[in-house]
Design a protein around this motif. Structure first.
Motif, PDB file in Angstrom:
ATOM      1  N   VAL A   1     -37.125 -39.777   3.166  1.00  0.00           N
ATOM      2  CA  VAL A   1     -35.758 -39.913   3.670  1.00  0.00           C
ATOM      3  C   VAL A   1     -35.764 -40.969   4.765  1.00  0.00           C
ATOM      4  CG1 VAL A   1     -33.869 -38.712   4.827  1.00  0.00           C
ATOM      5  CG2 VAL A   1     -35.271 -37.510   3.132  1.00  0.00           C
TER       6      VAL A   1
ATOM      7  N   PHE B   1     -37.282 -41.614  -6.645  1.00  0.00           N
ATOM      8  CA  PHE B   1     -38.388 -40.684  -6.437  1.00  0.00           C
ATOM      9  C   PHE B   1     -39.652 -41.313  -7.008  1.00  0.00           C
ATOM     10  CE2 PHE B   1     -34.822 -37.950  -5.857  1.00  0.00           C
ATOM     11  CZ  PHE B   1     -35.252 -36.937  -5.022  1.00  0.00           C
TER      12      PHE B   1
ATOM     13  N   LYS C   1     -39.525 -38.421  -2.482  1.00  0.00           N
ATOM     14  CA  LYS C   1     -38.721 -39.516  -1.959  1.00  0.00           C
ATOM     15  C   LYS C   1     -38.633 -39.326  -0.447  1.00  0.00           C
ATOM     16  CE  LYS C   1     -34.542 -42.179  -2.409  1.00  0.00           C
ATOM     17  NZ  LYS C   1     -33.330 -42.407  -3.175  1.00  0.00           N
TER      18      LYS C   1
ATOM     19  N   GLN D   1     -27.913 -37.460  -4.791  1.00  0.00           N
ATOM     20  CA  GLN D   1     -27.448 -38.274  -3.662  1.00  0.00           C
ATOM     21  C   GLN D   1     -26.987 -37.377  -2.511  1.00  0.00           C
ATOM     22  OE1 GLN D   1     -24.589 -40.861  -5.541  1.00  0.00           O
ATOM     23  NE2 GLN D   1     -26.193 -41.914  -6.690  1.00  0.00           N
TER      24      GLN D   1
ATOM     25  N   GLN E   1     -30.025 -36.148  -0.688  1.00  0.00           N
ATOM     26  CA  GLN E   1     -30.556 -37.188   0.189  1.00  0.00           C
ATOM     27  C   GLN E   1     -29.729 -37.324   1.465  1.00  0.00           C
ATOM     28  OE1 GLN E   1     -31.621 -40.833  -2.134  1.00  0.00           O
ATOM     29  NE2 GLN E   1     -31.250 -39.484  -3.884  1.00  0.00           N
ATOM     30  N   GLN E   2     -28.405 -37.293   1.328  1.00  0.00           N
ATOM     31  CA  GLN E   2     -27.538 -37.411   2.498  1.00  0.00           C
ATOM     32  C   GLN E   2     -27.687 -36.202   3.425  1.00  0.00           C
ATOM     33  OE1 GLN E   2     -23.761 -37.914   0.559  1.00  0.00           O
ATOM     34  NE2 GLN E   2     -24.172 -40.037   0.018  1.00  0.00           N
TER      35      GLN E   2
ATOM     36  N   TYR F   1     -34.901 -38.994 -11.983  1.00  0.00           N
ATOM     37  CA  TYR F   1     -35.558 -38.973 -10.674  1.00  0.00           C
ATOM     38  C   TYR F   1     -36.113 -40.350 -10.319  1.00  0.00           C
ATOM     39  CZ  TYR F   1     -35.208 -33.918 -11.297  1.00  0.00           C
ATOM     40  OH  TYR F   1     -34.745 -32.641 -11.506  1.00  0.00           O
TER      41      TYR F   1
ATOM     42  N   GLN G   1     -33.449 -42.636  -9.287  1.00  0.00           N
ATOM     43  CA  GLN G   1     -32.952 -42.294  -7.951  1.00  0.00           C
ATOM     44  C   GLN G   1     -33.958 -42.634  -6.843  1.00  0.00           C
ATOM     45  OE1 GLN G   1     -29.974 -40.745  -6.803  1.00  0.00           O
ATOM     46  NE2 GLN G   1     -29.119 -41.213  -8.794  1.00  0.00           N
TER      47      GLN G   1
ATOM     48  N   SER H   1     -38.465 -35.839   3.927  1.00  0.00           N
ATOM     49  CA  SER H   1     -38.872 -36.028   2.538  1.00  0.00           C
ATOM     50  C   SER H   1     -38.128 -35.062   1.621  1.00  0.00           C
ATOM     51  CB  SER H   1     -40.385 -35.778   2.436  1.00  0.00           C
ATOM     52  OG  SER H   1     -40.817 -35.749   1.102  1.00  0.00           O
ATOM     53  N   LEU H   2     -37.970 -35.497   0.377  1.00  0.00           N
ATOM     54  CA  LEU H   2     -37.504 -34.654  -0.721  1.00  0.00           C
ATOM     55  C   LEU H   2     -38.630 -34.600  -1.736  1.00  0.00           C
ATOM     56  CD1 LEU H   2     -33.986 -36.236  -1.192  1.00  0.00           C
ATOM     57  CD2 LEU H   2     -34.409 -33.938  -0.343  1.00  0.00           C
TER      58      LEU H   2
ATOM     59  N   ALA I   1     -30.296 -34.213   3.634  1.00  0.00           N
ATOM     60  CA  ALA I   1     -31.632 -34.282   4.224  1.00  0.00           C
ATOM     61  C   ALA I   1     -31.642 -35.230   5.424  1.00  0.00           C
ATOM     62  CB  ALA I   1     -32.649 -34.730   3.170  1.00  0.00           C
ATOM     63  N   LYS I   2     -31.023 -36.370   5.267  1.00  0.00           N
ATOM     64  CA  LYS I   2     -30.967 -37.340   6.369  1.00  0.00           C
ATOM     65  C   LYS I   2     -30.195 -36.761   7.548  1.00  0.00           C
ATOM     66  CE  LYS I   2     -29.818 -42.100   7.425  1.00  0.00           C
ATOM     67  NZ  LYS I   2     -29.355 -43.388   6.899  1.00  0.00           N
TER      68      LYS I   2
END
Length: 176
Positions: A175, A150, A173, A116, A119-120, A145, A148, A129-130, A122-123
């Motif tokens: 973003v 993915f 995943k 998480q 993801q935060q 994954y 979450q 993308s992850l 990355a945003k």
């Protein structure tokens, strides 16, 4: 559990090396889903390299390192031939490597918290993308994954067949 996640410092390297060794010792005594081997991968040298590149993050609780993750812009070579959800430059992608949780904290949500956080971050940093790979035998990680969000992309050979790790599942995943 009060978990704090931050970028690792060089002074954290020994603690991360200890965590990697503890994970490998634990895997040796049970099912070694990721195929990690103490002294081979992951090691304190991997931690030091990631710290010097600014890509290693640690999750701490009670002044102990409970988990780690590497967020890099460098993909495995096999990633280049894949048809991902979006055709992106790796400047816009975080590749997740070496998600590790100390055995004392297994099942306590540390891995989910690290994902998480990824993801935060990355945003916040404008990533689109992850991406990650996971050995096809690592069913617990695959479940994590997928839980979450993915999405499975393909199964590839990353060139590690000589150590018994032939096939890896790729996940992505986006973003939002």
């Amino acid at each position: 559990m009060n978990l704090q996640i931050r970028k690792a410092l060089l002074s954290d390297a020994a603690g991360v090396g200890y965590l990697y060794d503890a994970v490998c010792d634990d895997l040796e005594g049970s099912v070694n889903y990721p195929g990690w081997k103490k002294g081979i991968y992951p090691t304190i040298m991997d931690a030091e390299k990631a710290i010097s590149e600014g890509t290693l993050y640690i999750a701490e609780t009670e002044n102990k390192i409970a988990g780690t993750v590497i967020l890099s812009h460098t993909p495995e070579q096999a990633y280049e031939q894949m048809h991902w959800k979006k055709d992106l430059s790796y400047d816009d992608v975080y590749v997740i490597y070496t998600l590790a949780v100390h055995p004392d904290y297994a099942g306590s949500g540390v891995a989910s918290a690290l994902l998480q956080f990824a993801q935060q971050l990355a945003k916040k940093q404008g990533m689109k993308s992850l991406r990650l790979d996971v050995t096809e035998k690592n069913i617990p990680a695959i479940r994590l994954y997928e839980k979450q969000g993915f999405e499975y992309i393909d199964t590839v050979d990353l060139g590690l067949g000589d150590i018994g790790l032939k096939w890896f599942r790729l996940y992505e995943k986006l973003v939002k």
